[in-house]
Design an enzyme around this catalytic site. Structure first.
Site, PDB file in Angstrom:
ATOM      1  N   LYS A 169      35.592  12.876 -21.235  1.00 45.42           N
ATOM      2  CA  LYS A 169      37.053  12.943 -21.085  1.00 45.42           C
ATOM      3  C   LYS A 169      37.682  11.920 -21.595  1.00 45.42           C
ATOM      4  O   LYS A 169      37.688  10.807 -20.873  1.00 45.42           O
ATOM      5  CB  LYS A 169      37.388  13.136 -19.515  1.00 45.42           C
ATOM      6  CG  LYS A 169      38.755  13.591 -19.437  1.00 45.42           C
ATOM      7  CD  LYS A 169      39.565  12.894 -18.205  1.00 45.42           C
ATOM      8  CE  LYS A 169      40.075  11.637 -18.421  1.00 45.42           C
ATOM      9  NZ  LYS A 169      41.012  11.263 -19.442  1.00 45.42           N
ATOM     10  N   GLY A 200      42.117  15.748 -20.578  1.00 46.02           N
ATOM     11  CA  GLY A 200      42.823  16.065 -19.416  1.00 46.02           C
ATOM     12  C   GLY A 200      43.401  14.742 -18.753  1.00 46.02           C
ATOM     13  O   GLY A 200      43.136  13.715 -19.108  1.00 46.02           O
ATOM     14  N   GLY A 202      43.091  11.737 -15.948  1.00 47.48           N
ATOM     15  CA  GLY A 202      42.067  11.110 -15.080  1.00 47.48           C
ATOM     16  C   GLY A 202      42.140  11.679 -13.729  1.00 47.48           C
ATOM     17  O   GLY A 202      40.908  11.756 -13.096  1.00 47.48           O
ATOM     18  N   VAL A 205      40.728  15.901 -14.067  1.00 45.53           N
ATOM     19  CA  VAL A 205      39.358  16.218 -14.871  1.00 45.53           C
ATOM     20  C   VAL A 205      38.453  14.850 -14.315  1.00 45.53           C
ATOM     21  O   VAL A 205      37.359  15.012 -14.251  1.00 45.53           O
ATOM     22  CB  VAL A 205      39.604  16.202 -16.248  1.00 45.53           C
ATOM     23  CG1 VAL A 205      38.406  16.189 -17.102  1.00 45.53           C
ATOM     24  CG2 VAL A 205      40.374  17.460 -16.552  1.00 45.53           C
ATOM     25  N   GLY A 206      39.163  13.578 -14.728  1.00 46.71           N
ATOM     26  CA  GLY A 206      38.049  12.553 -14.391  1.00 46.71           C
ATOM     27  C   GLY A 206      37.653  12.254 -13.257  1.00 46.71           C
ATOM     28  O   GLY A 206      36.254  12.201 -13.172  1.00 46.71           O
ATOM     29  N   GLU A 244      33.068  -0.253 -17.139  1.00 43.74           N
ATOM     30  CA  GLU A 244      33.424  -1.526 -18.028  1.00 43.74           C
ATOM     31  C   GLU A 244      34.824  -1.551 -18.046  1.00 43.74           C
ATOM     32  O   GLU A 244      35.760  -0.449 -18.271  1.00 43.74           O
ATOM     33  CB  GLU A 244      33.133  -1.220 -19.348  1.00 43.74           C
ATOM     34  CG  GLU A 244      31.630  -0.819 -20.017  1.00 43.74           C
ATOM     35  CD  GLU A 244      30.851  -2.136 -19.890  1.00 43.74           C
ATOM     36  OE1 GLU A 244      31.646  -2.977 -20.205  1.00 43.74           O
ATOM     37  OE2 GLU A 244      29.830  -1.914 -19.979  1.00 43.74           O
ATOM     38  N   CYS A 278      40.172  -5.506 -23.758  1.00 40.24           N
ATOM     39  CA  CYS A 278      39.459  -5.923 -22.562  1.00 40.24           C
ATOM     40  C   CYS A 278      38.894  -7.440 -22.698  1.00 40.24           C
ATOM     41  O   CYS A 278      39.199  -8.044 -21.545  1.00 40.24           O
ATOM     42  CB  CYS A 278      38.829  -4.980 -22.000  1.00 40.24           C
ATOM     43  SG  CYS A 278      37.303  -4.436 -23.162  1.00 40.24           S
ATOM     44  N   GLU A 378      45.494  -9.096 -15.160  1.00 39.90           N
ATOM     45  CA  GLU A 378      45.275  -8.584 -16.753  1.00 39.90           C
ATOM     46  C   GLU A 378      46.809  -8.122 -17.191  1.00 39.90           C
ATOM     47  O   GLU A 378      47.240  -7.131 -16.680  1.00 39.90           O
ATOM     48  CB  GLU A 378      44.442  -7.555 -16.972  1.00 39.90           C
ATOM     49  CG  GLU A 378      44.110  -6.942 -18.105  1.00 39.90           C
ATOM     50  CD  GLU A 378      43.128  -6.108 -18.372  1.00 39.90           C
ATOM     51  OE1 GLU A 378      43.059  -4.965 -17.600  1.00 39.90           O
ATOM     52  OE2 GLU A 378      41.998  -6.078 -19.192  1.00 39.90           O
TER      53      GLU A 378
END
Ligand code: NAD
Length: 474
Positions: A169, A200, A202, A205-206, A244, A278, A378
């Site tokens: 995904k 899709g 998150g 679908v995620g 990650e 990142c 961040e």
């Protein structure tokens, strides 16, 4: 690019629902394509296909997997321009960087796993036991937009090498490159069901994929908040989860460093991919005795980092990926001003001469202290913070003062001193005196930057179960 189908069981098929996701070019603010917004029904079909395909792929020969990885690498090379143009259109990355990093890195990563298989040890013996490594099973991959193809291939290549099957995904901001990758994997003749693509949202679908009982492992790259939700969804079925996540990495200049080189390089290390990286080194930690010199160097360098059209070969800083991301970065800049940091370059205005696009001025702050939001959170934009220290001990304590631990940097005239300092940093990677990224070295986080490693042998091991078979003792 309008894609109306999902890639499931070796074929492009119509999704079960009729939702779509529009893709916006962050430079022009125009819609440039769309992909299906998949549903749980689509996920069920994709996972079932991956489950059916697993026994055959898990038992495929090493030569078959090596051929697939080499073919993938070759195809990425041949399609570099199309993929780079697509990623520049979706993400806003300067075109040269798209060719080199966004497409070039995954090409090398795919090849590196083919090479690794030449000598990988699948079995070893200890006393009366044979220890064998076996593929973990059906994998779900959930990926972000910032290095979209690299993050996908960083999972797909080791999973193929291990003998796993998979459902991807991709992010909704930059899904088009994933559709081109599915075309490639189809064309190189991967058996049906080994790789499946369901685009899709998150939260739908995620999350459904993360909790699916027939998924054996979830490999997630993205924000720490979404990673926590993925872990929670995966917990009831005790699947393997690798994460990650985000970072707030420190770059420390020790007092014996080549100050000019270190200060100049700190800009690229923070602003690469417009700061949407990142592992960006966003917290520059400097000796108080060199403060004025370093601030002057940084200021000059930032002013030369002019944002512009990413299709211009000379542009080094493109827009943010979305208006949401632009607003978020502007909020962080404003918070730093409000909390008393000293703005030495950039700010919340649009860059000179630019009216369209989600641009942010490359920005730097001095006098940043650990109580400030800009120190802790961040930003994911081109914003550098600068903080001074009195002693090396204080420098290390400042470097480690973060909930994150993904990357880091240290500069010193004495490599041994830098090495000792690097070992004290609680983080998954450290660059000494600008040492470059290595695709064969493991990448991943300490603390809230994640669990598990990608790339290198460690990245392959993540996709393997370990079985001990005991022989009778004669
Ligand atoms: P994000 O967390 O918003 O989205 C990442 C992916 O997760 C997307 O595919 C998204 O659709 C999906 N997702 C969102 N909510 C979900 C949920 N509840 N369940 C399952 N999936 C869900 O992150 P982003 O904005 O796309 O990317 C930026 C973030 O990713 C930054 O925090 C950055 O540091 C991090 N990142 C980390 C690495 C790394 O290797 N450590 C690499 C790149 C980016």
């Amino acid at each position: 690019m309008q894609r109306k189908e999902l890639y499931i069981d070796g074929a492009w098929i119509a999704p079960q629902g009729d939702g779509t996701i529009e893709v916006v070019n962050p430079t022009t603010e125009q819609v440039i394509g769309s992909v299906p917004a998949g549903s749980s029904d689509d996920v069920n079909l994709a996972v079932a296909a991956a489950k059916r395909a697993f026994p055959e792929w898990a038992n495929s020969s090493i030569e078959t997997r090596m051929a697939a990885l080499n073919d993938l690498s070759l195809a990425l090379k041949e399609l570099t321009e199309e993929l780079a143009q697509t990623i520049t259109a979706e993400v806003g990355t300067p075109i040269g960087y798209s060719r080199m990093a966004m497409v070039g890195t995954p090409r090398v990563v795919a090849r590196s796993y083919a090479k690794m298989l030449e000598s990988y040890e699948w079995e070893h013996e200890i006393r009366n036991s044979v220890i064998v490594k076996e593929p973990v099973g059906v994998c779900a991959f959930i990926t972000p937009w910032n290095f979209p193809l690299h993050q996908i291939v960083g999972k797909v290549a080791p999973a193929l090498a291990a003998g796993c099957t998979m459902v991807l995904k991709p992010s909704k901001e930059a899904p088009l490159n994933a559709f081109l990758l599915a075309d490639i994997l189809h064309d190189i003749g991967l058996p049906p069901g080994v790789f499946n693509l369901v685009s899709g949202h998150g939260s739908e679908v995620g999350e459904f994929l993360s909790g699916h009982p027939d998924v054996d492992m979830v490999s997630f790259t993205g924000s720490t908040g979404a990673g926590i939700r993925v872990s929670q969804a995966a917990a009831p079925t005790v699947k393997r989860v690798t994460l990650e996540l985000g970072g707030k990495s420190a770059n420390v200049i020790l007092d014996d460093a080549d100050i000019i080189r270190a200060a100049k390089s700190s800009i690229g290390a923070c602003y690469q991919n417009s700061g949407q990286t990142c592992s960006a080194l966003t917290r520059l930690i400097i000796p108080v005795a060199h403060k004025e010199e370093i601030l002057e160097l940084v200021k000059q360098r930032v002013d030369g980092y002019t944002p512009g059209n990413p299709l211009d070969e000379n542009t080094r800083c493109g827009p943010m990926v979305s208006s949401k991301q632009q607003a978020s970065v502007h909020n962080y800049i404003q918070s730093a001003i409000d909390e008393g940091a000293t703005l030495i370059a950039g700010g919340t205005e649009m860059p000179d001469g630019i009216e369209t696009g989600f641009f942010v001025r490359p920005t730097a702050f001095a006098d940043v202290t650990p109580d400030m939001t800009i120190w802790k959170e961040e930003v994911f934009g081109p914003v550098l913070t600068i903080t001074t220290y009195q002693s090396e001990e204080e420098a290390l304590s400042l470097a480690n003062d973060s909930i994150y631990g993904l990357s880091g940097g240290v500069w010193s005239g004495d490599t041994e001193r830098a090495m000792e300092f690097a070992k004290g940093m609680r983080t998954g990677q450290v660059s000494i005196n600008g040492g470059p990224f290595n695709v064969s070295a493991p990448f991943g986080g300490y603390k809230q930057s994640g669990n598990g490693r990608e790339l290198g042998v460690e990245g392959l091991d993540e996709f393997l179960e370990i079985k001990a078979i005991q022989r009778p003792i004669e």
